[in-house]
Design a protein around this motif. Structure first.
Motif, PDB file in Angstrom:
ATOM      1  N   ILE A 119       0.836  -1.203   0.000  1.00 48.50           N
ATOM      2  CA  ILE A 119       0.000   0.000   0.000  1.00 48.50           C
ATOM      3  C   ILE A 119       0.867   1.248   0.000  1.00 48.50           C
ATOM      4  CG2 ILE A 119      -1.622   1.319   1.440  1.00 48.50           C
ATOM      5  CD1 ILE A 119      -2.658  -1.614   2.273  1.00 48.50           C
ATOM      6  N   VAL A 120       1.857   1.276   0.863  1.00 49.89           N
ATOM      7  CA  VAL A 120       2.706   2.458   0.994  1.00 49.89           C
ATOM      8  C   VAL A 120       3.612   2.636  -0.222  1.00 49.89           C
ATOM      9  CG1 VAL A 120       4.611   3.440   2.341  1.00 49.89           C
ATOM     10  CG2 VAL A 120       2.620   2.502   3.499  1.00 49.89           C
ATOM     11  N   SER A 121       4.172   1.547  -0.708  1.00 50.59           N
ATOM     12  CA  SER A 121       5.170   1.678  -1.769  1.00 50.59           C
ATOM     13  C   SER A 121       4.604   1.673  -3.182  1.00 50.59           C
ATOM     14  CB  SER A 121       6.217   0.573  -1.644  1.00 50.59           C
ATOM     15  OG  SER A 121       5.637  -0.692  -1.886  1.00 50.59           O
ATOM     16  N   ALA A 130      -5.750   2.857  -5.265  1.00 51.80           N
ATOM     17  CA  ALA A 130      -5.614   3.776  -4.133  1.00 51.80           C
ATOM     18  C   ALA A 130      -6.987   4.291  -3.712  1.00 51.80           C
ATOM     19  CB  ALA A 130      -4.690   4.933  -4.491  1.00 51.80           C
ATOM     20  N   GLN A 131      -7.826   4.615  -4.683  1.00 50.27           N
ATOM     21  CA  GLN A 131      -9.178   5.081  -4.363  1.00 50.27           C
ATOM     22  C   GLN A 131      -9.995   3.961  -3.733  1.00 50.27           C
ATOM     23  OE1 GLN A 131     -10.292   8.363  -4.698  1.00 50.27           O
ATOM     24  NE2 GLN A 131     -11.811   7.482  -3.319  1.00 50.27           N
ATOM     25  N   PHE A 132      -9.868   2.765  -4.271  1.00 47.57           N
ATOM     26  CA  PHE A 132     -10.544   1.608  -3.685  1.00 47.57           C
ATOM     27  C   PHE A 132     -10.132   1.441  -2.221  1.00 47.57           C
ATOM     28  CE2 PHE A 132      -9.513  -2.748  -2.409  1.00 47.57           C
ATOM     29  CZ  PHE A 132     -10.774  -3.282  -2.266  1.00 47.57           C
ATOM     30  N   TYR A 133      -8.835   1.507  -1.930  1.00 45.58           N
ATOM     31  CA  TYR A 133      -8.350   1.344  -0.566  1.00 45.58           C
ATOM     32  C   TYR A 133      -8.885   2.455   0.340  1.00 45.58           C
ATOM     33  CZ  TYR A 133      -5.344   0.180   3.313  1.00 45.58           C
ATOM     34  OH  TYR A 133      -4.890  -0.184   4.556  1.00 45.58           O
ATOM     35  N   ALA A 134      -8.885   3.674  -0.168  1.00 49.20           N
ATOM     36  CA  ALA A 134      -9.412   4.798   0.615  1.00 49.20           C
ATOM     37  C   ALA A 134     -10.885   4.582   0.945  1.00 49.20           C
ATOM     38  CB  ALA A 134      -9.215   6.107  -0.143  1.00 49.20           C
ATOM     39  N   VAL A 138      -9.948   2.806   4.524  1.00 48.05           N
ATOM     40  CA  VAL A 138      -9.729   4.007   5.331  1.00 48.05           C
ATOM     41  C   VAL A 138     -11.051   4.607   5.789  1.00 48.05           C
ATOM     42  CG1 VAL A 138      -8.725   6.323   5.366  1.00 48.05           C
ATOM     43  CG2 VAL A 138      -7.496   4.449   4.237  1.00 48.05           C
ATOM     44  N   LYS A 139     -11.962   4.878   4.855  1.00 48.99           N
ATOM     45  CA  LYS A 139     -13.244   5.477   5.238  1.00 48.99           C
ATOM     46  C   LYS A 139     -14.032   4.567   6.172  1.00 48.99           C
ATOM     47  CE  LYS A 139     -13.891   8.419   1.199  1.00 48.99           C
ATOM     48  NZ  LYS A 139     -14.664   8.635  -0.032  1.00 48.99           N
ATOM     49  N   ARG A 140     -14.011   3.288   5.877  1.00 48.44           N
ATOM     50  CA  ARG A 140     -14.784   2.353   6.700  1.00 48.44           C
ATOM     51  C   ARG A 140     -14.217   2.255   8.116  1.00 48.44           C
ATOM     52  NH1 ARG A 140     -17.092  -3.321   4.464  1.00 48.44           N
ATOM     53  NH2 ARG A 140     -18.431  -3.786   6.215  1.00 48.44           N
TER      54      ARG A 140
END
Length: 159
Positions: A119-121, A130-134, A138-140
């Motif tokens: 994720i970071v690299s 990245a949007q999917f992960y956010a 992250v939002k959840r």
């Protein structure tokens, strides 16, 4: 009886096991080679399946990565949400402590360490991922903690 004949070949395993096999192999390959350099051929080989079999379950590498995140991180968040519902009789402080202990324990696992490195690299190279992960993680996770805090303020446990 030799060791080879005592184990059933991977390709004879039940079809319902295949997505899990693919996800486990994908996490290993992604962790070893990075998301950008990983190939579906290598993932298929690690899973003991043909590359064509992967396409029966996942249309591409990016969707396979999404499913890795869903099966590991999002599934963990879903369990936490259900556990919070199940502990509705507990104090909000107890719920927050329990959630944070479980989440930190998860963050210390080798599985999460592999995903975190990816994720970071690498997610900056994959804007859709990245949007999917956010959105999915992250939002959840923020909403889950925010819900606990709101309940704590409403109950007077938190200021």
């Amino acid at each position: 009886m030799s060791h080879e004949t005592s184990q059933e070949p991977r390709w004879r395993r039940l079809p319902e096991e295949r997505p899990r096999q693919i996800i486990e192999a994908a996490l290993e390959i992604f962790g070893e080679h990075g998301l950008r350099e990983s190939r579906l051929d290598d993932i298929a080989r690690r899973a003991g399946l043909s590359k064509g079999t992967i396409y029966l379950y996942f249309p591409n590498k990016e969707e396979l990565f999404r499913e890795v995140v869903r099966s590991i991180i999002v599934a963990r968040l879903e369990r936490a949400e259900h556990e919070l519902d199940a502990t509705a009789g507990s104090t909000v402080t107890e719920q927050l402590r329990a959630y944070m202990r479980q989440w930190w324990a998860f963050l210390l696992t080798p599985t999460y360490a592999t995903l975190y490195r990816l994720i970071v690299s690498e997610l900056h190279r994959f804007p859709d991922l990245a949007q999917f992960y956010a959105d999915e993680v992250v939002k959840r996770s923020h909403a889950l903690v925010a819900g606990i805090v709101v309940r704590g303020v409403a109950s007077g446990d938190f200021r």
